[in-house]
Design an enzyme around this catalytic site. Structure first.
Site, PDB file in Angstrom:
ATOM      1  N   PHE A 140       1.665  63.252  14.912  1.00  0.00           N
ATOM      2  CA  PHE A 140       1.757  62.735  15.909  1.00  0.00           C
ATOM      3  C   PHE A 140       2.101  62.294  17.156  1.00  0.00           C
ATOM      4  CE2 PHE A 140       0.533  58.005  16.797  1.00  0.00           C
ATOM      5  CZ  PHE A 140      -0.050  57.744  16.701  1.00  0.00           C
ATOM      6  N   ASP A 225       9.437  65.837  19.141  1.00  0.00           N
ATOM      7  CA  ASP A 225       9.302  64.350  18.986  1.00  0.00           C
ATOM      8  C   ASP A 225       9.786  63.738  17.939  1.00  0.00           C
ATOM      9  OD1 ASP A 225       8.143  61.549  18.980  1.00  0.00           O
ATOM     10  OD2 ASP A 225       6.370  62.740  19.071  1.00  0.00           O
ATOM     11  N   LYS A 257      10.017  53.896  19.377  1.00  0.00           N
ATOM     12  CA  LYS A 257      10.656  52.947  18.563  1.00  0.00           C
ATOM     13  C   LYS A 257      11.768  52.281  19.080  1.00  0.00           C
ATOM     14  CE  LYS A 257       6.693  55.406  15.672  1.00  0.00           C
ATOM     15  NZ  LYS A 257       5.897  53.883  15.373  1.00  0.00           N
TER      16      LYS A 257
END
Ligand SMILES: Cc1ncc(COP(=O)(O)O)c(C=O)c1O
Length: 397
Positions: A140, A225, A257
């Site tokens: 993702f 990532d 995040k």
């Protein structure tokens, strides 16, 4: 904890949000550390952290103070000008990532990945050179068009075809599969150290090191990532610190995040030789790295370093994992540090379990139809872990 009766008010039901999420079950009004309170005054333990974001917990006094101070001083001027918080943050991130790199600030994880993808195309020479990116099934990387195209989940692609070209997907965890997908149009390999949204699935031993070697041999960029795994979440500063030989670096790392502890900010770091492929005007953003978000992020990294939070996440993660493994209804536990998934016994529905946990005041999410994700703040106390485990034991009885 007693069972919570939900009381989301009618006004919310009529609220004109686009239907991209299921209707919310709880209206939160306040948080402190690992705790949240809803509009009826009920207390919850937050073992989801807004999807891996609030690593220092809610309303951390030092982050609140840094944001308030910056809000009184300077909030935004655009990237046409320099500001001290952005400069300080770029240097701090570069140091934490091993040095020798440069940073572009964005506003989210997807945007950090967009930057990495554009950088890979620029570095590779674009359509007359190398431009394709290989990523893994189950990955993702975000919801914007290129990040979505990189995401290895065909069902998420389906409604939005045609997506931008230039993305190839291969089996997760298999270096040979990546090698088999390389030709002279491929510029980069993009993977997560732990597939987060894909079910909290850590890279198998040797995978990232194998990719590092492959990319170096073939002259490809290794893009990691670390949007979900970065900044202490896995028990080390970065997910790749578990997997790459000491001193080895990826070519590009994306973050978001936890960086702002809830204040939106993303970052794309690249080794300077790679970053140098960009020219002024190639990429940009109005807000990225603006002083308010950068001041929050600088304060976050300061607290994490001072309090040794990656090591704390490692210790707390061991306690949580051990407790989960002792629950009879849990078939297995996977993940790293404080990014864990409890795979439930056959016959249990994770969405149903998640709803019951929420009704008992424990916030988690069903990361797959059969697994519950737990990612509490890195500041979670042992007592809070034990309290959460007691709720799980009760619900899974
Ligand atoms: C590994 C990874 N990359 C990228 C993203 C996208 O981040 P954002 O939602 O901030 O765009 C996420 C979000 O969950 C993620 O887990």
């Amino acid at each position: 904890m007693s069972a919570h009766a939900f009381a989301v008010d009618d006004q919310l039901e009529r609220c004109p949000f686009m239907p991209t999420y299921a209707p919310p079950q709880v209206l939160f009004v306040r948080g402190s550390g690992t705790q949240l309170w809803d509009d009826t005054g009920l207390r919850y333990l937050d073992f989801l952290c807004g999807l891996g974001v609030t690593s220092l917990g809610h309303a951390h006094p030092e982050i609140t103070a840094a944001v308030a101070r910056q809000a009184e001083t300077l909030v935004h001027v655009s990237n046409l000008f320099a500001t001290r918080p952005a400069a300080g943050l770029a240097s701090t991130l570069d140091r934490l990532l091993g040095g020798g790199g440069q940073v572009f600030f964005a506003n989210s994880g997807a945007e950090a990945n967009e930057c990495a993808i554009k950088l890979a195309r620029r570095w590779g020479g674009g359509q007359h050179g190398r431009w394709q990116v290989i990523s893994a099934y189950g990955s993702f990387h975000g919801r914007t068009m290129a990040a979505l195209a990189a995401t290895g989940q065909p069902t998420k692609h389906e409604p939005f075809q045609p997506l931008p070209p230039g993305f190839r997907h291969v089996a997760w965890g298999d270096v040979d599969a990546v090698a088999g997908a390389v030709d002279d149009t491929v510029a980069a390999v993009l993977v997560e150290p732990v597939q987060g949204e894909g079910g909290v699935v850590p890279a198998p031993p040797g995978y990232l090191a194998g990719l590092r070697e492959l990319c170096s041999d073939l002259g490809l960029l290794l893009i990691l990532d670390e949007v979900q795994t970065g900044l202490g979440r896995t028990g080390r500063w970065f997910g790749f610190h578990h997997d790459l030989p000491r001193g080895a670096q990826p070519d590009v790392v994306t973050l978001a995040k936890a960086l702002g502890n809830g204040v939106p900010i993303g970052a794309c770091w690249a080794r300077s030789e790679v970053a140098a492929s960009f020219r002024p005007g190639d990429h940009g953003t109005t807000y990225g790295g603006q002083p308010l978000a950068a001041a929050a992020a600088l304060a976050v990294l300061g607290v994490m370093e001072r309090d040794g939070l990656p090591a704390r996440a490692d210790a707390a993660g061991r306690r949580l994992r051990k407790g989960l493994e002792s629950l009879p209804a849990v078939a297995s536990v996977r993940g790293r540090g404080l990014l864990l998934a409890a795979e439930l016994n056959p016959g249990l529905d994770a969405r149903d379990v998640q709803a019951k946990l929420l009704s008992r005041g424990l916030v988690t999410n069903a990361v797959t139809p059969t697994a519950i994700r737990l990612c509490p703040p890195l500041t979670v106390t042992d007592d809070e872990i034990d309290e959460a485990l007691a709720v799980m034991a009760q619900v899974l009885q």
